[in-house]
Design a protein around this motif. Structure first.
Motif, PDB file in Angstrom:
ATOM      1  N   GLY A  39       1.124  -1.273  -0.193  1.00 10.78           N
ATOM      2  CA  GLY A  39       0.134   0.304   0.440  1.00 10.78           C
ATOM      3  C   GLY A  39       0.870   1.236   0.350  1.00 10.78           C
ATOM      4  O   GLY A  39       0.347   2.090  -0.715  1.00 10.78           O
ATOM      5  N   LEU A  40       1.786   1.450   1.371  1.00 11.80           N
ATOM      6  CA  LEU A  40       3.170   2.213   0.837  1.00 11.80           C
ATOM      7  C   LEU A  40       3.456   2.475  -0.189  1.00 11.80           C
ATOM      8  O   LEU A  40       3.606   3.711  -1.000  1.00 11.80           O
ATOM      9  CB  LEU A  40       3.612   1.852   1.663  1.00 11.80           C
ATOM     10  N   TYR A  41       3.801   1.274  -1.125  1.00  7.50           N
ATOM     11  CA  TYR A  41       4.731   1.895  -2.370  1.00  7.50           C
ATOM     12  C   TYR A  41       3.737   2.479  -3.356  1.00  7.50           C
ATOM     13  O   TYR A  41       4.242   3.081  -4.019  1.00  7.50           O
ATOM     14  CB  TYR A  41       5.354   0.291  -2.769  1.00  7.50           C
ATOM     15  N   PHE A  42       2.760   1.589  -3.597  1.00 13.32           N
ATOM     16  CA  PHE A  42       1.858   2.529  -4.693  1.00 13.32           C
ATOM     17  C   PHE A  42       1.355   3.550  -4.482  1.00 13.32           C
ATOM     18  O   PHE A  42       1.028   4.682  -5.010  1.00 13.32           O
ATOM     19  CB  PHE A  42       0.395   1.495  -4.784  1.00 13.32           C
ATOM     20  N   LEU A  43       0.845   4.357  -2.711  1.00 13.96           N
ATOM     21  CA  LEU A  43       0.565   5.527  -2.179  1.00 13.96           C
ATOM     22  C   LEU A  43       2.283   6.692  -2.814  1.00 13.96           C
ATOM     23  O   LEU A  43       2.045   6.864  -3.224  1.00 13.96           O
ATOM     24  CB  LEU A  43       0.659   5.551  -1.025  1.00 13.96           C
ATOM     25  N   SER A  44       3.303   5.838  -2.171  1.00 14.78           N
ATOM     26  CA  SER A  44       4.237   7.085  -2.568  1.00 14.78           C
ATOM     27  C   SER A  44       5.119   7.192  -4.445  1.00 14.78           C
ATOM     28  O   SER A  44       5.338   8.321  -4.836  1.00 14.78           O
ATOM     29  CB  SER A  44       5.899   5.861  -2.332  1.00 14.78           C
ATOM     30  N   HIS A  45       4.168   5.952  -5.040  1.00 16.99           N
ATOM     31  CA  HIS A  45       4.369   5.886  -6.559  1.00 16.99           C
ATOM     32  C   HIS A  45       3.900   7.277  -7.226  1.00 16.99           C
ATOM     33  O   HIS A  45       4.130   7.461  -8.069  1.00 16.99           O
ATOM     34  CB  HIS A  45       4.040   4.332  -7.074  1.00 16.99           C
ATOM     35  N   ILE A  46       2.404   7.436  -6.597  1.00 22.85           N
ATOM     36  CA  ILE A  46       1.564   8.129  -7.043  1.00 22.85           C
ATOM     37  C   ILE A  46       1.772   9.870  -7.700  1.00 22.85           C
ATOM     38  O   ILE A  46       2.530  10.107  -8.537  1.00 22.85           O
ATOM     39  CB  ILE A  46       0.512   8.788  -6.791  1.00 22.85           C
ATOM     40  N   PRO A  86      -3.933   4.795  -7.374  1.00 24.43           N
ATOM     41  CA  PRO A  86      -5.062   4.873  -5.658  1.00 24.43           C
ATOM     42  C   PRO A  86      -5.685   3.364  -5.588  1.00 24.43           C
ATOM     43  O   PRO A  86      -6.052   3.121  -4.527  1.00 24.43           O
ATOM     44  CB  PRO A  86      -5.943   5.965  -6.654  1.00 24.43           C
ATOM     45  N   VAL A  87      -6.033   2.865  -6.675  1.00 21.85           N
ATOM     46  CA  VAL A  87      -7.562   1.644  -6.790  1.00 21.85           C
ATOM     47  C   VAL A  87      -6.014   0.392  -5.353  1.00 21.85           C
ATOM     48  O   VAL A  87      -6.815  -0.093  -5.079  1.00 21.85           O
ATOM     49  CB  VAL A  87      -7.520   1.036  -7.660  1.00 21.85           C
ATOM     50  N   ALA A  88      -4.683   0.704  -6.297  1.00 21.36           N
ATOM     51  CA  ALA A  88      -3.717  -0.803  -5.572  1.00 21.36           C
ATOM     52  C   ALA A  88      -3.869  -0.252  -3.704  1.00 21.36           C
ATOM     53  O   ALA A  88      -3.550  -0.884  -2.764  1.00 21.36           O
ATOM     54  CB  ALA A  88      -2.677  -0.441  -6.278  1.00 21.36           C
TER      55      ALA A  88
END
Lengths: 228, 228
Positions: B36-43, B102-104
């Motif tokens: 979740g943290l990885y995908f959030l930081s990717h945005i 955001p979905v992930a």
């Protein structure tokens, strides 16, 4: 002549196959057969043409080298002077995809092999991803300036479109394969059904465990404190 | 003091959580949180850094442009002078991956969302495939000759390794994600079990249909012929 006696266990007349079901079933078998053919045809193409750009030339007899030479007359700059990024894709084709081709050929010719679903999704996504920079290069690269291609490459838009059409089946077939695996009721995962049956389940409760809710926990805590 | 009466519906003492199951469960929740943290930081990384190479520069304030300028001091030739093939990947990141982040993020922070499995497999394979030519370029490209990079790029093997280490998390995290989706018992498909329960099933027999074997067919054929 009257019909002879038929055992009562046999339904007579035999139920006609459900037309609605036979249609999609026939489509599935047809598509599986075509996919089997695609994977079978990919084995010699990969071994004899694609890999000439990364394997030592001495491995191939003169006739095969001439075959590639004949193809490069169509001004395919990637196979003529393969850049590093394209070579890395060919290396992946050798290491990951080539061993998969006979397996997929077997699975799709046999038909109804559900275990091919996840490997097929992985293959299709990988192949489509490799095709995106390839098709973009054919359409948008300035071949006169890109030194890696040594001035070779399509000159006109028509030549660019021809190269796109040569590679396009290797984008479209994996796309069809992906949609087939995700949309066909036979291959589609049963997860949705399972989730609907257990909407609250998050996998915490396993066989033999006792599901304790917050109110029960509160009662138990009060009981433990009062018993000390 | 004796314990007060406990309703018989409550098992006492409450069953201790299964240690073997709690371990993997804790690991799953931990890994989901990290993903979740990885995908959030990717945005923000995608929006503010990566896409500067494909979107109009005027879209970005000077401070952000300076941020990218600062990063390119680490001699990243791909972001400095993005070639066509690399731009096509950035375009995919904008069109397919950015809406997925955001979905992930939601799915992995919430945890236990089985529906993320197939999209996550597709994302991980796509991202790993894009990283293969990127890492190959950093390691093997002759930057002094490749005109597209205008002589810019890592000069020493140490500089090459530094760039590899910058991009490597975007290969390793999707690899972990893929293995997590394929190997974790919670996300793993139940197909194997289903196949084991119906080893002969190939999907031909559906509800309401009558499965007719070869011997029954033979008998019916004989019956039909004799009744003509």
């Amino acid at each position: 002549m009257w019909p002879r006696r038929v055992p009562s266990s046999i339904v007579w007349p035999p139920a006609l196959p459900n037309r609605w079901m036979m249609g999609p079933l026939g489509t599935r078998h047809g598509l599986e057969w075509l996919l089997g053919l695609y994977f079978l045809s990919h084995i010699p193409i990969t071994l004899l043409v694609d890999l000439q750009a990364v394997l030592p030339r001495d491995l191939y007899p003169v006739k095969l080298r001439n075959l590639q030479q004949w193809y490069t007359e169509f001004k395919d700059p990637l196979l003529q002077n393969a850049p590093v990024w394209f070579k890395s894709f060919l290396f992946c084709e050798l290491v990951f995809q080539l061993p998969f081709f006979p397996v997929a050929t077997y699975a799709f010719f046999k038909g109804g092999c559900r275990w091919i679903c996840t490997p097929a999704i992985i293959y299709s996504v990988q192949t489509m991803t490799t095709l995106i920079p390839i098709l973009s290069t054919f359409l948008l690269e300035d071949f006169s300036k890109a030194s890696v291609f040594r001035g070779q490459g399509p000159k006109t838009f028509h030549e660019r479109l021809f190269l796109v059409s040569v590679y396009m089946p290797y984008f479209l077939t994996p796309l069809i394969l992906l949609l087939f695996m995700l949309q066909n009721p036979y291959y589609k995962s049963e997860e949705k059904k399972m989730r609907k049956n257990n909407p609250g389940s998050r996998g915490e409760v396993t066989t033999g465990q006792f599901p304790v809710g917050p109110s029960t926990r509160k009662m138990l805590r009060a009981h433990v404190f009062s018993s000390i």
